[in-house]
Design an enzyme around this catalytic site. Structure first.
Site: not given
Ligand code: FPP
Length: 252
Positions: A30, A78
């Site tokens: 991340d 995503n």
């Protein structure tokens, strides 16, 4: 009481001792976007730097006793990102798969993709399959790349396949135990993660390995993924090795 990384590995139900030196680390990579934003760069530049981190971390694994690494590259959620970022990420994956094959072979990595391939472009699927073939004899580190992966969808699909087999009379409902479910997951055949790392200070699992991480230890690194390096990984491992893993039992 078991120190993390000691001989008792997965299989908490049977407490079967496994190889003392096997270690599965799973990483939620991340912070690429924030890394780029902090430098006034486009988000895709953060992802590009993230690819370099992948290279570094795969390289470090065998030395650090990690024989299995699972990386969360793209989640089923995503797709909700802006179309140009999704396109950019898919382009990076294409590039990585084509360019990195020889390096991954040199590193002794055995690559497998986990996730729903059906939604991906045919040429990307072909490159994924080619990389899996080219690295099939890698023996130093098993590298599972989660691409279009979502854990709830994975578990639901497993349940659906088992239900179909029951409906066809191939198996009895009583035959559906934990092993039967595991056999239907993308991760079939892999040990459960011992340690799940998430970078960038976030402390969530985000639909990653929900079943498999049942007994995993968690480590949250402050660094954004492009800044995560071998020393960061060593810090995570030191923290992990200092923990007591009891797999539901009590301290002895
Ligand atoms: C999270 O950062 C990262 C991703 C969604 C993509 C991860 C992909 C790579 C690192 C590319 C390389 C991977 C492989 C296996 C070749 P973010 O965009 O969510 O960052 P933010 O939270 O700061 O916005």
């Amino acid at each position: 009481m078991l120190k993390a990384g000691s001989a008792l590995k997965k299989d908490p139900a049977s407490q079967t001792p496994g190889a003392a030196d096997s270690l599965h680390v799973a990483i939620i990579m991340d912070g690429n976007g924030r890394w780029a934003a902090a430098r006034g760069l486009p988000r895709i530049e953060g992802h590009r730097r993230g690819v370099q981190t992948v290279r570094r971390i795969v390289e470090a694994c065998p030395d650090l006793g990690i024989d299995r690494l699972t990386l969360f590259a793209f989640s089923t959620e995503n797709w909700r990102r802006p179309a140009d970022e999704v396109r950019g990420l898919m382009g990076l994956f294409r590039h990585y798969l084509r360019k990195e094959s020889a390096e991954l072979v040199r590193q002794g990595a055995r690559v497998r993709f986990i996730g729903d391939r059906t939604a991906l472009e045919p040429d990307l699927i072909q490159s994924m399959e080619q990389l899996e073939r080219e690295t099939a004899s890698g023996a130093r580190v098993a590298l599972d790349v989660a691409l279009n992966y979502g854990s709830r969808a994975e578990i639901a699909a497993a349940a659906r396949r088992l239900a179909v087999r029951v409906a066809r009379g191939e198996i009895a409902p009583e035959a559906i135990d934990e092993a039967a479910v595991e056999a239907e997951l993308f991760t079939c055949g892999a040990s459960d993660p011992d340690l799940v790392i998430r970078t960038s200070g976030e402390q969530r699992l985000s639909n990653f390995l929900l079943w498999q991480a049942a007994y995993a230890e968690f480590y949250f690194a402050a660094e954004h993924w492009p800044d995560f390096d071998r020393a960061s990984l060593e810090r995570a491992l030191r923290s992990f090795r200092g923990r007591d893993r009891r797999f539901g039992a009590i301290a002895g």
